[in-house]
Design an enzyme around this catalytic site. Structure first.
Site, PDB file in Angstrom:
ATOM      1  N   GLN A 103     -36.689 -37.399   2.665  1.00 55.34           N
ATOM      2  CA  GLN A 103     -36.785 -37.943   1.314  1.00 55.34           C
ATOM      3  C   GLN A 103     -36.418 -39.422   1.283  1.00 55.34           C
ATOM      4  OE1 GLN A 103     -34.078 -36.669  -2.134  1.00 55.34           O
ATOM      5  NE2 GLN A 103     -36.078 -35.888  -2.663  1.00 55.34           N
ATOM      6  N   HIS A 159     -33.132 -41.197   2.194  1.00 47.70           N
ATOM      7  CA  HIS A 159     -32.040 -40.708   1.360  1.00 47.70           C
ATOM      8  C   HIS A 159     -31.533 -39.328   1.756  1.00 47.70           C
ATOM      9  CE1 HIS A 159     -29.530 -40.245  -2.099  1.00 47.70           C
ATOM     10  NE2 HIS A 159     -30.263 -39.292  -2.632  1.00 47.70           N
ATOM     11  N   LEU A 176     -27.279 -46.578  -2.896  1.00 45.83           N
ATOM     12  CA  LEU A 176     -28.050 -45.818  -3.872  1.00 45.83           C
ATOM     13  C   LEU A 176     -27.792 -46.276  -5.309  1.00 45.83           C
ATOM     14  CD1 LEU A 176     -29.806 -43.180  -4.349  1.00 45.83           C
ATOM     15  CD2 LEU A 176     -27.655 -42.203  -5.051  1.00 45.83           C
TER      16      LEU A 176
HETATM   17  C1  LIG Z   1     -25.794 -42.076  -1.901  1.00 45.30           C
HETATM   18  C2  LIG Z   1     -26.127 -40.634  -2.100  1.00 45.30           C
HETATM   19  C3  LIG Z   1     -26.018 -40.044  -3.343  1.00 45.30           C
HETATM   20  C4  LIG Z   1     -26.281 -38.690  -3.514  1.00 45.30           C
HETATM   21  N1  LIG Z   1     -26.210 -38.156  -4.769  1.00 45.30           N
HETATM   22  C5  LIG Z   1     -26.475 -36.836  -4.919  1.00 45.30           C
HETATM   23  C6  LIG Z   1     -26.419 -36.244  -6.222  1.00 45.30           C
HETATM   24  O1  LIG Z   1     -26.124 -36.900  -7.210  1.00 45.30           O
HETATM   25  N2  LIG Z   1     -26.694 -34.925  -6.336  1.00 45.30           N
HETATM   26  C7  LIG Z   1     -27.014 -34.155  -5.257  1.00 45.30           C
HETATM   27  O2  LIG Z   1     -27.213 -32.972  -5.433  1.00 45.30           O
HETATM   28  N3  LIG Z   1     -27.056 -34.703  -4.023  1.00 45.30           N
HETATM   29  C8  LIG Z   1     -26.809 -36.019  -3.827  1.00 45.30           C
HETATM   30  N4  LIG Z   1     -26.890 -36.566  -2.576  1.00 45.30           N
HETATM   31  C9  LIG Z   1     -27.041 -35.694  -1.402  1.00 45.30           C
HETATM   32  C10 LIG Z   1     -25.694 -35.081  -1.059  1.00 45.30           C
HETATM   33  O3  LIG Z   1     -24.656 -35.989  -1.305  1.00 45.30           O
HETATM   34  C11 LIG Z   1     -25.584 -34.678   0.397  1.00 45.30           C
HETATM   35  O4  LIG Z   1     -26.723 -34.004   0.789  1.00 45.30           O
HETATM   36  C12 LIG Z   1     -24.388 -33.759   0.599  1.00 45.30           C
HETATM   37  O5  LIG Z   1     -23.220 -34.365   0.122  1.00 45.30           O
HETATM   38  C13 LIG Z   1     -24.232 -33.391   2.042  1.00 45.30           C
HETATM   39  O6  LIG Z   1     -23.030 -32.684   2.214  1.00 45.30           O
HETATM   40  P1  LIG Z   1     -22.689 -32.029   3.596  1.00 45.30           P
HETATM   41  O7  LIG Z   1     -21.454 -31.237   3.406  1.00 45.30           O
HETATM   42  O8  LIG Z   1     -23.860 -31.319   4.108  1.00 45.30           O
HETATM   43  O9  LIG Z   1     -22.446 -33.243   4.595  1.00 45.30           O
HETATM   44  P2  LIG Z   1     -21.490 -34.525   4.585  1.00 45.30           P
HETATM   45  O10 LIG Z   1     -20.785 -34.719   3.323  1.00 45.30           O
HETATM   46  O11 LIG Z   1     -22.315 -35.630   5.113  1.00 45.30           O
HETATM   47  O12 LIG Z   1     -20.391 -34.149   5.652  1.00 45.30           O
HETATM   48  C14 LIG Z   1     -20.643 -34.112   7.019  1.00 45.30           C
HETATM   49  C15 LIG Z   1     -19.351 -33.903   7.742  1.00 45.30           C
HETATM   50  O13 LIG Z   1     -19.603 -33.642   9.105  1.00 45.30           O
HETATM   51  C16 LIG Z   1     -18.739 -34.371   9.912  1.00 45.30           C
HETATM   52  N5  LIG Z   1     -19.396 -34.575  11.201  1.00 45.30           N
HETATM   53  C17 LIG Z   1     -20.636 -35.052  11.449  1.00 45.30           C
HETATM   54  N6  LIG Z   1     -20.893 -35.062  12.756  1.00 45.30           N
HETATM   55  C18 LIG Z   1     -19.796 -34.579  13.368  1.00 45.30           C
HETATM   56  C19 LIG Z   1     -19.447 -34.345  14.731  1.00 45.30           C
HETATM   57  N7  LIG Z   1     -20.283 -34.605  15.730  1.00 45.30           N
HETATM   58  N8  LIG Z   1     -18.217 -33.860  14.999  1.00 45.30           N
HETATM   59  C20 LIG Z   1     -17.354 -33.594  13.995  1.00 45.30           C
HETATM   60  N9  LIG Z   1     -17.642 -33.785  12.700  1.00 45.30           N
HETATM   61  C21 LIG Z   1     -18.845 -34.280  12.392  1.00 45.30           C
HETATM   62  C22 LIG Z   1     -18.448 -35.618   9.139  1.00 45.30           C
HETATM   63  O14 LIG Z   1     -17.211 -36.147   9.515  1.00 45.30           O
HETATM   64  C23 LIG Z   1     -18.400 -35.075   7.709  1.00 45.30           C
HETATM   65  O15 LIG Z   1     -17.113 -34.605   7.428  1.00 45.30           O
HETATM   66  C24 LIG Z   1     -26.656 -37.928  -2.406  1.00 45.30           C
HETATM   67  C25 LIG Z   1     -26.783 -38.517  -1.163  1.00 45.30           C
HETATM   68  C26 LIG Z   1     -26.585 -39.878  -1.021  1.00 45.30           C
HETATM   69  C27 LIG Z   1     -26.905 -40.514   0.298  1.00 45.30           C
END
Ligand SMILES: Cc1cc2nc3c(=O)[nH]c(=O)nc-3n(C[C@H](O)[C@H](O)[C@H](O)COP(=O)(O)OP(=O)(O)OC[C@H]3O[C@@H](n4cnc5c(N)ncnc54)[C@H](O)[C@@H]3O)c2cc1C
Ligand code: SF4
Ligand code: FES
Lengths: 558, 250
Positions: A226, A337, A238
């Site tokens: 995306q 994104h 963003l």
């Molecule tokens: C700027 C922005 C705004 C957004 N706004 C929205 C919104 O308003 N509404 C919505 O629904 N979505 C939104 N999104 C999308 C959403 O924020 C993300 O998809 C979501 O937060 C991802 O969460 P997650 O838990 O999958 O990963 P993340 O929050 O990215 O966490 C990943 C974790 O994995 C850890 N990690 C990674 N690799 C390793 C490794 N090799 N070893 C150990 N640890 C590791 C990192 O330290 C981190 O703690 C937005 C995205 C962006 C970029």
């Protein structure tokens, strides 16, 4: 060797939610993360989280919007779960203290978001991710769940087709150690930083997806990337869709509200892929400002409203572009994104590999299909994080504690790999990484075609070879950033290769995947998921049917 | 070109390195550090994540003032005259020297142990904050929807905006003198939960007991330095004064 029943890799929303639920269901669970959980990319989410809380709204309407938004590639059984469980998951967060914005009568406020038929996006100002992440971190703290902060996981360990744990490097001393678990949950987020322009945190390098891929777990629908239509010019921070939700207009250099000609009904509130392509077209056809960006204008809105509901955006515009949006329009351009694709994973977060789960942005349960709707990703992290945590905790009873042999062997392999990685020869990691980003931006971006994709794949093969030869010069023991950079780069190239290969094969345009040489959606041949397996020669592709329950396909018009 | 003087540290060894970086338009201090780490000296280390002033990873001393590296444009800080001013003066009456000296001084955040270069011991800071029990203890199976007045939420928001960057901790005189001082951020967080209508009264009482100590609300000098430096406009001193009043009235 460190042991827990369940270990979650990643401290973002999905990881914390999974750990919390596994803990509640009685498992001994730990979290390991390369940054302290509160620094995870989830903290940056602005706009909000979808849930059909309103009396005139329903989970069915939410599901319909999601399926339509996905350009009919989402698995409809998974979408139903996502939308049905949404209200409860949001109210649960509210009960744990998330500071949601309120209506005059005290209820959780909801704003309209692109592609949605109702104002169903719950928000906490424009700091929704921050507020949700802190709430979960607080509850994890309260529960006393063990966290290993600032450890980078570098390889998964398998034993007879089962995931039995992983090796990780302690960033404080650069020493690897091995972690044993009955169940490992990957929750490592997206890979945005393989693109030159991305809204993602700098730490989003997709390593977790690479971990699974190399261990033989298939990746699904990786070609669906995306691009957010409105990222701040140059820094690509963003500018939330919420700005358009609150009434922002998009103008080109001739001061035309050009979205009227691309999406006559929903105008600025059309889904992201449509708006991103519209803006890119305006820029490509010379109607952008300096051939680089267009204007997102909210100067006609009440300054008080801007200060209250969009204060974060105002701050960002002022700090990073020197523009006060109360007075002047914000310069914006599209940027990578979100990743719709990821590690193939089921409605309980299980991957095809025994003992391995994947949730959040690194996973593809396929609720977003070919295009994710704003506000559905935060929801995805919580709904499926919770389900995975519960499912993992329930299945540990039936699982034996893994044998040590392979774990120890992989630790030795990692040590050897690390000591070989140091040296004075070889290229600089940053040179190779920048080339990777440029290739992806230019040839695997908003608009794609056969020729460019073929070139991209050739370039990537070459880069893979060069990345292999990179040596780390810094011998610093703690916080050796160069070491981490070099390790991550190898998997970044892998992921890029999968994306480009899937994109080249898919001869249609669907959702975020837009081929200028195949501009129509082709349901007869391509209403199917791409599944990619690692082979030393490059990804091998297979295809899988989309799960359909009650929604039929029609043309997407907004 | 801009010159960065960076304080380096590894174990007991401390030294300053000078780097010259090409200044691009709109370049912030974090980007300048990446230029160095990627091209000039791969061994330099610092923390980062979001590059957008929301994650709170990149706090450091820039020209003697604690701030977020990603939120400060190189072009702005290189004009600051640090030779004749103290940090709080730079804050209250920023002075730029007549000619830009094109030099930026970077050091690790004070009041926390240095791990290496610009990376400090955040675990210590977290443990201080965590000791105020920063979590809601609401009943698990609450079946009604919470109704919260918008005005109350606005009050909460002032404090939930904290990103735990420790910038305030770095400038706080109480933290310098007392390493058990709960820190401006810890106390601001405590108040955030005291303000929350969802939090149980008995938990609030417990929290008042924790902060009612010489290393808690009574340790503060009320000099408002934390309020002046906070990148998120959180007012810890205000929280501290409110809690002092509540405790005294009990
Ligand atoms: C700027 C922005 C705004 C957004 N706004 C929205 C919104 O308003 N509404 C919505 O629904 N979505 C939104 N999104 C999308 C959403 O924020 C993300 O998809 C979501 O937060 C991802 O969460 P997650 O838990 O999958 O990963 P993340 O929050 O990215 O966490 C990943 C974790 O994995 C850890 N990690 C990674 N690799 C390793 C490794 N090799 N070893 C150990 N640890 C590791 C990192 O330290 C981190 O703690 C937005 C995205 C962006 C970029
Ligand atoms: S109060 Fe402000 S300066 Fe202190 S940690 Fe929070 S955001 Fe940072
Ligand atoms: S990198 Fe996140 S605040 Fe600076």
């Amino acid at each position: 060797m460190i042991y827990h029943d369940v270990i979650v890799i990643g401290g973002g929303l999905s990881g914390l939610r999974a750990a919390l639920e596994a803990h509640k269901k009685g498992a001994d669970v730990a979290i390991i993360s390369k940054v302290s959980p509160i620094r995870s990319h989830s903290v940056a989410a602005q706009g909000g989280i979808n849930a059909s809380l309103g009396a005139d709204d329903s989970w069915k309407a939410h599901a319909w919007d999601t399926v339509k938004g996905s350009d009919y590639l989402a698995d409809q059984d998974a979408v139903e779960i996502l939308c049905k469980e949404a209200p409860e998951i949001v109210l649960e967060m509210d009960n744990w203290g998330t500071s949601f914005s309120r209506t005059q009568d005290g209820k959780i406020a909801q704003r309209p978001f692109g592609g949605a038929g109702f104002p169903r996006t719950c928000y906490a100002g424009d700091k929704t991710g921050h507020n949700l992440l802190y709430t979960l971190q607080e509850q994890v703290l309260k529960a006393g769940i063990k966290v290993y902060p600032e450890w980078m996981v570098t390889r998964l360990v398998t034993d007879g087709g089962r995931c039995t744990g992983f090796v990780a490097i302690n960033i404080f001393n650069s020493e690897p150690d091995v972690f044993k678990a009955k169940i490992t949950v990957i929750a490592t987020g997206g890979y945005g930083r393989i693109y030159k322009r991305s809204t993602n945190s700098i730490i989003n390098r997709g390593f977790g997806i690479g971990l699974a891929y190399r261990a033989g777990v298939p990746l699904q629908d990786m070609e669906f990337v995306q691009f957010h239509p409105t990222t701040l010019w140059d820094s690509n921070i963003l500018i939330t869709e919420g700005v358009r939700g609150e009434g922002g207009y998009l103008y080109n250099k001739n001061h035309q509200r050009f979205m009227k000609s691309y999406a006559p009904e929903s105008i600025e509130l059309a889904p992201r892929d449509i708006v991103a392509r519209a803006i890119q077209t305006e820029i490509n056809e010379g109607r952008g400002i300096s051939n680089e960006y267009v204007y997102l204008d909210i100067t006609h809105l009440d300054p008080q409203l801007i200060k209250e509901r969009l204060s974060g955006i105002r701050e960002i515009s002022m700090d990073f572009a020197g523009v006060d949006p109360v007075k002047k329009p914000i310069p914006v351009q599209p940027g990578q994104h979100y990743s719709m694709g990821g590690i193939l994973s089921s409605i309980n977060g299980k991957t095809p590999m025994d003992g391995l789960y994947a949730v959040g942005e690194c996973a593809c349960i396929s609720v977003h299909g070919a295009n994710r709707l704003g506000g559905n990703s935060l929801l995805d992290t919580l709904v499926f994080g919770k389900r995975a945590g519960q499912h993992a905790a329930e299945s540990i009873q039936d699982k034996d504690i893994p044998q040590d042999e392979n774990l120890i062997k992989e630790l030795e392999n990692e040590k050897r790999f690390l000591s070989d990685l140091f040296g004075e020869s070889g290229e600089n990691f940053a040179t190779v990484r920048n080339e990777l980003k440029n290739i992806m931006q230019e040839k695997v971006g908003v608009f794609r075609n056969h020729e460019n994709l073929e070139h991209a794949i050739e370039d990537l093969k070459n880069l893979k070879y060069r990345a292999q030869k990179i040596k780390v010069k810094s011998r610093a023991k703690s916080f050796n950033l160069e070491l981490l950079d070099a390790i991550e780069l190898k998997r970044m190239v892998d992921i890029a290769h999968v994306i480009a290969t899937g994109a080249l094969a898919r001869q249609e345009s669907r959702g975020a995947h837009y081929r200028t040489d195949f501009i129509e959606r082709d349901d007869n041949n391509w209403k199917k998921h791409t599944i990619a397996y690692y082979t030393p020669q490059g990804p091998r592709l297979e295809y899988k049917d989309v799960t359909i329950t009650s929604f039929y396909s029609e043309k997407r018009e907004y | 070109m801009v010159t960065l003087n960076i304080k380096r540290q590894e174990d007991d060894k401390i030294w300053y390195d000078t780097f010259h970086v090409e200044e691009k338009p709109g370049m912030n201090v974090l980007e300048a550090l990446f230029e160095i780490q990627e091209k000039l000296d791969g061994s330099l280390c610092f923390r980062f994540a979001c590059r957008g002033a929301v994650c709170g990873s990149c706090a450091m001393l820039i020209n003697k003032v604690p701030r977020l590296a990603c939120k400060k444009l190189v072009g702005d800080v290189k004009k600051e005259d640090i030779s004749s001013l103290k940090s709080d003066q730079i804050l209250t009456s920023p002075q730029s020297s007549k000619e830009s000296n094109d030099r930026v001084l970077i050091e690790p955040l004070p009041n926390l142990g240095v791990i290496r270069d610009l990376v400090v011991d955040m675990e210590h800071f977290y443990s201080l904050v965590d000791s105020v029990q920063p979590w809601i203890t609401a009943e698990e199976n609450y079946d009604k929807k919470h109704l919260i007045e918008p005005a109350t939420q606005k009050k909460l928001e002032k404090y939930t905006n904290c990103i735990l960057c420790a910038v305030c901790h770095g400038i706080c005189p109480a933290a310098t003198r007392d390493d058990k001082y709960l820190s401006p951020a810890g106390l601001a967080r405590a108040w955030r939960f005291q303000l929350d209508p969802r939090e149980l009264e008995k938990s609030k009482l417990q929290r008042y007991n924790i902060v009612d100590s010489p290393s808690g609300v009574w340790g503060c000098d009320l000099v408002y330095k934390c309020v002046a430096v906070c990148p998120k406009k959180v007012p810890p001193t205000k929280a501290i004064k409110q809690m002092r009043r509540q405790i005294s009235e009990k």
